[in-house]
Design an enzyme around this catalytic site. Structure first.
Site, PDB file in Angstrom:
ATOM      1  N   ARG A   1       0.828  -1.206  -0.043  1.00 33.11           N
ATOM      2  CA  ARG A   1       0.040   0.165   0.056  1.00 33.11           C
ATOM      3  C   ARG A   1       1.061   1.179  -0.115  1.00 33.11           C
ATOM      4  O   ARG A   1       1.896   1.299   0.886  1.00 33.11           O
ATOM      5  CB  ARG A   1      -0.785   0.024   1.287  1.00 33.11           C
ATOM      6  CG  ARG A   1      -2.099  -0.904   1.098  1.00 33.11           C
ATOM      7  CD  ARG A   1      -3.237  -0.412   0.309  1.00 33.11           C
ATOM      8  NE  ARG A   1      -4.206  -1.314   0.336  1.00 33.11           N
ATOM      9  CZ  ARG A   1      -4.472  -2.571  -0.332  1.00 33.11           C
ATOM     10  NH1 ARG A   1      -3.677  -2.684  -1.326  1.00 33.11           N
ATOM     11  NH2 ARG A   1      -5.656  -3.114  -0.424  1.00 33.11           N
TER      12      ARG A   1
ATOM     13  N   GLU B   1      -3.231   7.393  -4.773  1.00 36.00           N
ATOM     14  CA  GLU B   1      -3.674   6.895  -6.089  1.00 36.00           C
ATOM     15  C   GLU B   1      -5.098   7.336  -6.664  1.00 36.00           C
ATOM     16  O   GLU B   1      -5.948   7.659  -5.697  1.00 36.00           O
ATOM     17  CB  GLU B   1      -3.915   5.480  -5.878  1.00 36.00           C
ATOM     18  CG  GLU B   1      -2.350   4.574  -5.725  1.00 36.00           C
ATOM     19  CD  GLU B   1      -2.763   3.237  -5.351  1.00 36.00           C
ATOM     20  OE1 GLU B   1      -1.649   2.586  -4.733  1.00 36.00           O
ATOM     21  OE2 GLU B   1      -3.943   2.605  -5.464  1.00 36.00           O
TER      22      GLU B   1
ATOM     23  N   HIS C   1      -1.158  -0.005  -9.806  1.00 36.44           N
ATOM     24  CA  HIS C   1      -1.832  -0.918  -8.640  1.00 36.44           C
ATOM     25  C   HIS C   1      -2.387  -2.132  -9.474  1.00 36.44           C
ATOM     26  O   HIS C   1      -3.956  -2.298  -9.406  1.00 36.44           O
ATOM     27  CB  HIS C   1      -2.694  -0.091  -7.949  1.00 36.44           C
ATOM     28  CG  HIS C   1      -3.331  -0.690  -6.569  1.00 36.44           C
ATOM     29  ND1 HIS C   1      -3.617  -0.091  -5.301  1.00 36.44           N
ATOM     30  CD2 HIS C   1      -3.153  -2.120  -6.388  1.00 36.44           C
ATOM     31  CE1 HIS C   1      -3.769  -1.149  -4.461  1.00 36.44           C
ATOM     32  NE2 HIS C   1      -3.582  -2.449  -5.013  1.00 36.44           N
ATOM     33  N   VAL C   2      -1.514  -2.996  -9.844  1.00 39.42           N
ATOM     34  CA  VAL C   2      -2.072  -4.098 -10.694  1.00 39.42           C
ATOM     35  C   VAL C   2      -1.583  -5.434 -10.030  1.00 39.42           C
ATOM     36  O   VAL C   2      -1.592  -6.377 -10.961  1.00 39.42           O
ATOM     37  CB  VAL C   2      -1.762  -3.821 -12.221  1.00 39.42           C
ATOM     38  CG1 VAL C   2      -2.836  -2.854 -12.752  1.00 39.42           C
ATOM     39  CG2 VAL C   2      -0.276  -3.515 -12.321  1.00 39.42           C
TER      40      VAL C   2
HETATM   41  P1  NAP Z   1      -0.436 -11.191   5.522  1.00 35.42           P
HETATM   42  O1  NAP Z   1      -0.498 -12.670   5.010  1.00 35.42           O
HETATM   43  O2  NAP Z   1      -1.502 -10.933   6.512  1.00 35.42           O
HETATM   44  O3  NAP Z   1       0.694 -10.518   5.571  1.00 35.42           O
HETATM   45  C1  NAP Z   1       1.136  -9.297   6.158  1.00 35.42           C
HETATM   46  C2  NAP Z   1       2.264  -9.537   6.775  1.00 35.42           C
HETATM   47  O4  NAP Z   1       2.824  -8.337   7.305  1.00 35.42           O
HETATM   48  C3  NAP Z   1       2.417 -10.347   7.839  1.00 35.42           C
HETATM   49  O5  NAP Z   1       3.481 -11.270   8.091  1.00 35.42           O
HETATM   50  C4  NAP Z   1       2.543  -9.406   9.197  1.00 35.42           C
HETATM   51  O6  NAP Z   1       3.205 -10.062  10.176  1.00 35.42           O
HETATM   52  C5  NAP Z   1       3.305  -8.230   8.720  1.00 35.42           C
HETATM   53  N1  NAP Z   1       3.070  -7.075   9.183  1.00 35.42           N
HETATM   54  C6  NAP Z   1       1.936  -6.568   9.737  1.00 35.42           C
HETATM   55  N2  NAP Z   1       2.007  -5.417  10.424  1.00 35.42           N
HETATM   56  C7  NAP Z   1       3.352  -5.146  10.358  1.00 35.42           C
HETATM   57  C8  NAP Z   1       4.015  -4.229  11.116  1.00 35.42           C
HETATM   58  N3  NAP Z   1       3.473  -3.067  11.642  1.00 35.42           N
HETATM   59  N4  NAP Z   1       5.360  -4.315  10.861  1.00 35.42           N
HETATM   60  C9  NAP Z   1       5.962  -5.119  10.310  1.00 35.42           C
HETATM   61  N5  NAP Z   1       5.249  -6.290   9.362  1.00 35.42           N
HETATM   62  C10 NAP Z   1       3.972  -6.042   9.814  1.00 35.42           C
HETATM   63  O7  NAP Z   1      -0.915 -10.421   4.322  1.00 35.42           O
HETATM   64  P2  NAP Z   1      -0.876 -10.737   2.470  1.00 35.42           P
HETATM   65  O8  NAP Z   1      -1.971 -11.617   2.017  1.00 35.42           O
HETATM   66  O9  NAP Z   1       0.486 -11.112   2.289  1.00 35.42           O
HETATM   67  O10 NAP Z   1      -1.083  -9.222   1.964  1.00 35.42           O
HETATM   68  C11 NAP Z   1      -0.268  -8.246   2.293  1.00 35.42           C
HETATM   69  C12 NAP Z   1      -0.712  -6.917   1.733  1.00 35.42           C
HETATM   70  O11 NAP Z   1      -0.404  -6.624   0.284  1.00 35.42           O
HETATM   71  C13 NAP Z   1      -2.389  -6.706   2.007  1.00 35.42           C
HETATM   72  O12 NAP Z   1      -2.407  -6.304   3.116  1.00 35.42           O
HETATM   73  C14 NAP Z   1      -2.416  -5.778   0.838  1.00 35.42           C
HETATM   74  O13 NAP Z   1      -2.434  -4.291   1.198  1.00 35.42           O
HETATM   75  C15 NAP Z   1      -1.272  -5.875  -0.236  1.00 35.42           C
HETATM   76  N6  NAP Z   1      -1.649  -6.099  -1.483  1.00 35.42           N
HETATM   77  C16 NAP Z   1      -1.422  -5.510  -2.453  1.00 35.42           C
HETATM   78  C17 NAP Z   1      -1.874  -5.850  -3.782  1.00 35.42           C
HETATM   79  C18 NAP Z   1      -1.637  -5.210  -4.898  1.00 35.42           C
HETATM   80  O14 NAP Z   1      -2.477  -5.219  -6.101  1.00 35.42           O
HETATM   81  N7  NAP Z   1      -0.554  -4.334  -5.176  1.00 35.42           N
HETATM   82  C19 NAP Z   1      -2.468  -7.058  -3.836  1.00 35.42           C
HETATM   83  C20 NAP Z   1      -2.902  -7.886  -2.973  1.00 35.42           C
HETATM   84  C21 NAP Z   1      -2.424  -7.569  -1.505  1.00 35.42           C
HETATM   85  P3  NAP Z   1       3.341  -9.536  11.855  1.00 35.42           P
HETATM   86  O15 NAP Z   1       1.812  -9.604  12.073  1.00 35.42           O
HETATM   87  O16 NAP Z   1       4.074 -10.712  12.901  1.00 35.42           O
HETATM   88  O17 NAP Z   1       3.761  -8.259  11.923  1.00 35.42           O
END
Ligand code: NAP
Length: 319
Positions: free
Chosen positions: A234, A263, A281-282
């Site tokens: 994000r 965005e 953002h894709v």
């Molecule tokens: P996830 O499995 O929940 O992983 C998020 C990771 O971030 C966890 O390992 C968590 O570990 C860590 N985290 C959370 N808060 C943190 C902090 N304050 N400091 C450091 N690490 C932190 O989520 P995911 O499925 O991998 O998705 C991750 C993110 O990608 C989504 O939330 C979304 O915003 C983004 N995304 C972007 C796109 C795009 O089109 N570009 C598409 C899909 C997703 P801890 O809780 O141990 O800190």
């Protein structure tokens, strides 16, 4: 009678809309002219039992307050930072998202951005198209990925998929996140340490107030003039003004970005730089991922209206 749902945002595949229409009486806000939307919402609000929305649009407190019969918000995406949980939780409104089905495709884009930055692909494309090759304009060599360190901020579903892919390029992996559970890679105690130890910092943590500007001037400075920042998570996680300044001053080597603070507005300074790779953002924007995301969001709605547990409730939230 089919439940009435309000559909916010856009970006899903036509078959997802067809499936929505098959099961629900849908009100698509995006199809209503901007100036008519307040009246439209007022008209349908009493009957709306569910909201289907995108990860970036989410739902805010003001809209939630106007929907007295709202029972569930199904997010078409994994990030729920645009959902105002404080407004929903006291009313027991459920929230679901679409994890896993997009992980591989988002990780692929992260790797594409790493490669595009390392091998300066957009710049080379421009070089060829503008006659640089024929004119033998000077061209500096790229830097190899092999042996370099990729630091993953947030080794969750997407972070782990990125790490596994980058290992295949001979990169060393490190990570930082809050939990200290033993994972397959060395954990840096702080984000600053991770940035200092990394050649590439790949941001994969969730957005929202808790992570706003986690990647600040100090972290960017620690990544350094040979470092590259990659963000597929994000825009809010990165202090964009500090990023622009570091790139302009050469205190950061390069950036490859799929997401931005405001965005779809991208700072003109980023557009002007050859060492910056930009995407709109894709991360999850493949036919396969977007179809699977839509169907999973619908599966959550169907489960709710059948009185069954949600397949993918947002963990830690009312579900
Ligand atoms: P996830 O499995 O929940 O992983 C998020 C990771 O971030 C966890 O390992 C968590 O570990 C860590 N985290 C959370 N808060 C943190 C902090 N304050 N400091 C450091 N690490 C932190 O989520 P995911 O499925 O991998 O998705 C991750 C993110 O990608 C989504 O939330 C979304 O915003 C983004 N995304 C972007 C796109 C795009 O089109 N570009 C598409 C899909 C997703 P801890 O809780 O141990 O800190």
């Amino acid at each position: 009678m089919r439940p009435q749902i309000l559909v916010l945002g856009s970006g899903w595949m036509p078959q997802v809309s067809e499936e929505l229409d098959r099961h629900f009486a849908c009100h698509y806000l995006a199809r209503v002219p901007q100036e008519e939307r307040p009246g439209f919402i007022e008209h349908i609000a009493p009957a709306v039992r569910a909201v289907f929305t995108s990860g970036t649009v989410g739902i805010d407190a003001a809209l939630a307050a106007r929907l007295p019969a709202l029972e569930i918000v199904a997010v078409h995406g994994v990030g729920v930072d645009a959902v105002d949980f404080a407004a929903l939780a006291p009313r027991g409104i459920l929230v679901s998202n679409t994890p896993d089905v997009l992980t591989d495709d988002v990780a692929d884009l992260a790797v594409a951005l790493v490669l595009a930055a390392a091998r300066r692909l957009p710049m080379l494309d421009r070089y060829v198209r503008t006659g640089g090759w024929e004119a033998k304009r000077p061209l500096a060599p790229n830097r190899a990925l092999r042996g370099k360190v990729a630091g993953i901020l947030g080794l969750g579903r997407i972070g782990q998929a990125v790490a596994a892919r980058l290992e295949g390029f001979g990169m060393q992996i490190r990570y930082h996140q809050r939990s200290t559970a033993q994972l397959a890679y060395p954990r840096s105690a702080s984000l600053l340490d991770l940035a200092r130890d990394s050649d590439y910092l790949v941001v994969c943590a969730p957005g929202g107030p808790g992570t706003r500007h986690l990647v600040d001037a100090a972290v960017i400075d620690a990544l350094g003039p040979e470092g590259t920042l990659v963000n597929i998570a994000r825009g809010s996680l990165v202090d964009e003004a500090a990023l622009v300044e570091a790139l302009q001053q050469g205190s950061l080597g390069a950036a490859a970005l799929d997401v931005f603070e405001d965005e779809p507005r991208v700072p003109p300074a980023l557009m002007a730089m050859d060492n910056v790779v930009l995407a709109p953002h894709v991360g999850s924007f493949t036919l396969e991922a977007r179809t699977a995301m839509g169907m999973l969001a619908i599966a959550n709605l169907l489960a709710h209206f059948a009185g069954e547990p949600l397949p993918t409730p947002v963990p830690g939230k009312p579900a």
